[in-house]
Design an enzyme around this catalytic site. Structure first.
Site: not given
Lengths: 328, 340, 346
Positions: B66, B135
């Site tokens: 990322e 999540h």
């Protein structure tokens, strides 16, 4: 040397200019902060990281640059910016926090951004590395033969961004040259205490790209290695990782007592001051006489003075201007 | 309230993919980068079908890096491209936040306005399906808090397409947060409000403008994302009890449409803020302060907030359902407000 | 307090590491003290509860105690912060109302102090204010005008009222209003100090005698003006008065009907009132009130009791401009004229 004289002379001039700029900034930085050091006081407030001694790393790439090439650098950016040809007046003005600065006084010494030439730097270790990858990606999209140079220190080679950026650039075969300035110390931590292997250039094999170590703080050696890597990138053959052993003559930041490096180390460093060494070599090889070097000094000193005068004569931004330019 | 004139309906997910397609079709500087955006079409379908149309050069599957690829998006944007880069789950911001808030969001400012960074950072947010604490978060309060990036979170298919096109065309970094539960995905609980009319042609929804999702007169409910659906459900229930609820869908958090909040509270005199993000130090506090600052003399009762408490979002279904804002909690909050 | 320096200056507490009333053990670090820039840590000499701590920043002589270590937790803490601001006894308790309720109260002119709140904790809500109702609508229309005029007159004049009794003979006069208006108009010609108008501190005697006659309507008292009343014959005057009354009650009077009055006559006699204190009709300086005509015993010239009629006249004049004697003189002249008139009018 196989290098055209004009490149050698140009590199020497640039090194003189860089060193003079760093010296003058250092003088002015301290002038109004002493006797009791107040970091926020004076014409140049905040932190200051100067690159005296690291000139070869910057000037070695200079003759190989093409207009439009992108360079990202670190919290110690001046030598690289100057070598790339960033407007010295506006750079000085930005360091002095003036309205005429590269960032209108909003970035300062660690956040210098120039559109032409294409330069940016950052105060976060390793932050510029992915950005260089992105610039290279943009050049591929556009079909130009521009390349990106990512400068970082040997301390940054242990940051996650180093690994991710080189892997990405290697995977996508992007035109990036990763240049590690190994000045042996990340603030006070020596390389041997931070890095599992002695040379970061050896890490290149982990990504399947060429890794080259330049073991002397010599602009000619840098010139040759950088030239090869930059050509390789321009030919579309992908990235390279270059590590250059260089010397940080002064402390990590101005005001650093630098007590973690002993006197013997510092003496040895000063003995091999690259500006002196290179100048001597040019004189010895009859490329630049002592008088010519003195003349160059005068010219370069004047350029630096002009930039500083421009900065000092420039106005500060209006306080409310702080609200501007958050969004386009 | 906008009335959309079209018969064609799409899920929010398909509306997003259509927006990306339409902009990529006309602007070669737009490309997409992220994990599983190519072959997979995006874990949540945001790039469904695009690899076939544009090829791997423009729909780029990245390694799990990322920092690397979001930073690369920044670099590409600085150098003339208009990247759409996906952070698969907003919860993953921790591994790359420096590139987002310190780099992407600040370069325009550091450069005194000389450099533009037209990145769209898409990311999936939200819980309710037992994906647990790493999540299921929304976190828009945190992104909105940091200067230099616009933040949008559509709740409807129509807004999703319009905001995506607006985000791509915006020269600023835009964090585009789409709620997984509002996408209309086949593998999530069926959500009738996730499908709605979407015009075929490209159009923009202005960033920074809220929308009155339902007009009312007794209470204002301000919210964003999937909670808009819950608020609308609650409003229907309350309507049958004789309480008229106005639901204000913020659609954007940066810029924040403060005028819309103030105008609605000036009308109804009562405020409930619903936020799936953590309660403290976030969106609910910001909206309530906005109402107090702009409509103090109109408040007939202290504003109430319905938010996720300051806890990691729990896994077990009953625990999670209790923690996240629900129609029941909204009904209770409104009822308490009108009777108290 | 540990002795810190040789100079022995007062020390100050720079930090407490235990709260007031908190338990501590022997030798536990409880405070930091500074004197002359030397900082010293203070340990508790014994275990117990730390009470009566000296406040941070307060000077303490070296060697003096900085706190006590009590065996039991203090029940009353000296350092207890005031949670609620003290109110002086004379102040009324603050009214708890929502901002919207306060605003609505202001708009409607409702005093919230009289409202019981239905919100949590007795908070007054907007609905409470609405239910409480707006006060009676404020003065509107003609009433507002009358109110304004009456108050202004009250404020700007120095009124004195003279009462005098008029004696009629065995026959009560008919149409007394017309008679009085007619007589007063004539008499006023000789009393210019009572006939005119004033602006500020200037009284301007009028050339004409324009008599205003008070008429009671459903909306309130109005006083249309009969211009040059002294020039009208009694019959015409009576007709005019009747017409004005009709138009007043029909609300068809116009602004010009009210202009130019120099004196006013007002009759409450039909309502059984004897004497009263009429309010001067600004910008005039005098007003004549007419009372009821009563059948009374009277004396004839020979001293015999006979039937007679009486009526009280009430003259209010503005003493700022007119004195009592001239006012009385007017009244006397008026009575003379009235009683010289024939008992019945044409």
């Amino acid at each position: 040397m196989d290098i055209p004289n004009e490149h050698l002379v140009d590199m020497y001039e640039t090194m003189v200019r860089i060193r003079r700029f760093e010296e003058r900034i250092r003088e002015m930085y301290f002038a109004d902060k002493l006797p009791a050091f107040d970091i926020a006081a004076g014409l140049i407030p905040g932190e200051m990281h100067l690159a005296a001694g690291q000139e070869p790393v910057a000037v070695g790439m200079r003759p190989h640059l093409k207009a439009g090439d992108a360079i990202t650098a670190t919290h110690r950016p001046h030598h690289i910016a100057i070598a790339q040809g960033v407007d010295l007046n506006k750079m000085a003005a930005e360091i002095f926090g003036r309205e005429t600065g590269l960032g209108r006084g909003k970035g300062g010494h660690m956040h210098l951004f120039s559109v032409e030439p294409n330069f940016g730097c950052s105060g976060i270790i390793g932050e510029g590395m992915p950005v260089a990858v992105g610039a290279a990606l943009a050049f591929r999209f556009k079909g130009t033969d521009n390349i990106a140079l990512s400068y970082f220190g040997e301390g940054a080679a242990n940051q996650g961004a180093f690994h991710e950026s080189i892997n990405l650039a290697a995977l996508w075969k992007l035109p990036v040259v990763f240049v590690c300035e190994d000045n042996a110390y990340a603030i006070s931590v020596p390389k041997a205490a931070s890095t599992a292997i002695p040379d970061n250039s050896d890490r290149a094999s982990a990504y399947g790209i060429p890794g080259v170590l330049v073991s002397e703080n010599d602009p000619v050696a840098v010139y040759e290695v950088m030239g090869a890597a930059m050509d390789r990138a321009r030919r579309g053959e992908g990235p390279s990782l270059i590590e250059i052993k260089t010397d940080r003559l002064w402390g990590h930041f101005e005001g650093d007592a630098d007590a973690y490096r002993d006197d013997e180390f510092k003496d040895e460093m000063n003995q091999r001051d690259p500006l002196v060494v290179f100048g001597q070599r040019l004189a010895d090889e009859g490329i630049l006489s002592a008088e010519e070097q003195t003349a160059i000094q005068e010219v370069q000193y004047a350029i630096v003075e002009e930039a500083l005068e421009f900065a000092l004569a420039s106005p500060y931004p209006e306080p409310e201007a702080a609200l501007d330019h958050v969004f386009a | 309230m906008t009335t959309v004139e079209t018969d064609r309906k799409l899920t929010m997910q398909k509306a997003i993919a259509e927006a990306v397609f339409q902009e990529m079709d006309v602007d070669p500087s737009v490309f997409v980068m992220g994990e599983d955006v190519g072959v997979y079409g995006g874990i949540f379908g945001s790039t469904e079908g695009l690899l076939d149309k544009f090829g791997p050069e423009r729909i780029i599957d990245t390694p799990i890096s990322e920092t690397g690829f979001i930073g690369a998006a920044v670099g590409a944007a600085i150098n003339g491209m208009r990247p759409i880069v996906e952070l698969m789950f907003v919860d993953f911001f921790g591994v790359c936040m420096d590139q987002i808030y310190n780099n992407m969001a600040k370069i325009h400012y550091f450069s005194g306005g000389n450099i533009k960074v037209p990145v769209v950072l898409t990311t999936a947010v939200g819980g309710g399906y037992s994906d647990a604490g790493q999540h299921s978060q929304t976190l828009w309060g945190m992104f909105a808090h940091l200067p230099g990036m616009k933040v949008v979170a559509p709740s409807s298919a129509y807004d999703a397409k319009g905001l995506m096109i607006a985000a791509i065309r915006d020269d600023n970094p835009v964090v585009y947060m789409f709620h997984k539960g509002a996408l209309g995905l086949g593998w999530m609980v069926n959500n009738p409000r996730a499908t709605g009319p979407v015009p075929v042609e490209p159009y923009e929804v202005p960033i920074g403008e809220a929308r009155i999702a339902r007009e009312g007169s007794d209470v204002t409910v301000v919210t964003i994302g999937l909670s808009v659906h819950k608020a609308l459900d609650a409003a229907e229930t309350l309507d049958s009890q004789g309480v008229s609820v106005e639901v204000l869908d913020l659609r954007s958090l940066v810029p924040l449409d403060r005028e819309a909040v103030v105008a609605s509270v000036q009308k109804t005199h009562r405020l409930v803020v619903v936020d799936e993000d953590y309660q403290s130090f976030g969106m609910t506090g910001e909206i309530i302060t906005t109402a107090v600052e702009g409509a103090f003399e109109y408040l007939d009762a202290p504003p109430v907030r319905v938010a996720t408490p300051d806890i990691p979002i729990p896994y077990s279904h009953g625990l999670e359902k209790w923690a996240l804002p629900s129609e029941e909690r909204i009904v209770a909050a409104v009822s308490g407000l009108v009777s108290g | 307090m540990p002795i810190v320096t040789e100079a022995g200056e007062d020390a100050v507490i720079t930090a407490w590491f235990v709260d007031e009333g908190q338990a501590c053990q022997a030798d536990q670090l409880i405070a930091e003290v500074q004197a002359e820039k030397i900082a010293v840590e203070v340990q508790a000499p014994v275990g117990g509860y730390v009470v009566n701590r000296v406040a941070i920043g307060d000077p303490v002589p070296q060697g003096s105690p900085i706190c006590e270590i009590s065996e039991s937790p203090a029940s009353v803490s000296r350092a207890q912060p005031a949670q609620i601001a003290e109110r002086s006894p004379g102040e009324p308790p603050p009214i708890r109302a929502s901002p919207a309720a306060k605003r609505l109260g202001r708009e409607l002119g409702v005093d919230l102090a009289g409202i019981a709140g239905s919100g949590p904790g007795g908070r007054i809500t907007e609905d409470d204010v609405r239910r409480h109702g707006a006060p009676a609508p404020g003065l509107q229309g003609l009433r507002a005008v009358i109110a304004r005029n009456m108050r202004q007159s009250h404020a700007e004049t120095a009124p004195v009222t003279l009462f005098t009794t008029v004696e009629f003979g065995a026959e009560a006069p008919a149409n007394i209003t017309a008679m009085i208006v007619s007589s007063a108009a004539v008499v006023l010609r000789d009393h210019p100090t009572l006939n005119g108008s004033r602006t500020g501190d200037h009284f301007v005697p009028a050339a004409a005698v324009n008599l205003a006659v008070a008429v009671q309507t459903d909306d309130g008292l109005v006083a249309p003006v009969i211009a040059n009343a002294d020039a009208l014959a009694l019959g015409a005057l009576a007709d005019t008065i009747k017409d004005l009354g009709r138009r007043a009650r029909a609300k068809t009077l116009t602004a010009s009907d009210y202009e130019g009055g120099t004196f006013t006559v007002t009759n409450l006699g039909s309502l059984g009132v004897d004497g009263f204190t009429p309010i001067i009709n600004l910008p005039q300086v005098a007003i004549l009130g007419v009372g009821a005509i009563r059948r009374v015993p009277a004396f004839d010239a020979a001293g015999t009791v006979v039937a007679g009629h009486q009526m009280v006249l009430s003259l209010t004049f503005d003493h700022a401009f007119v004195d009592g004697a001239p006012a009385a003189q007017f009244l006397n002249d008026l009575v003379r004229v009235l009683t010289a008139q024939p008992a019945t009018s044409g």
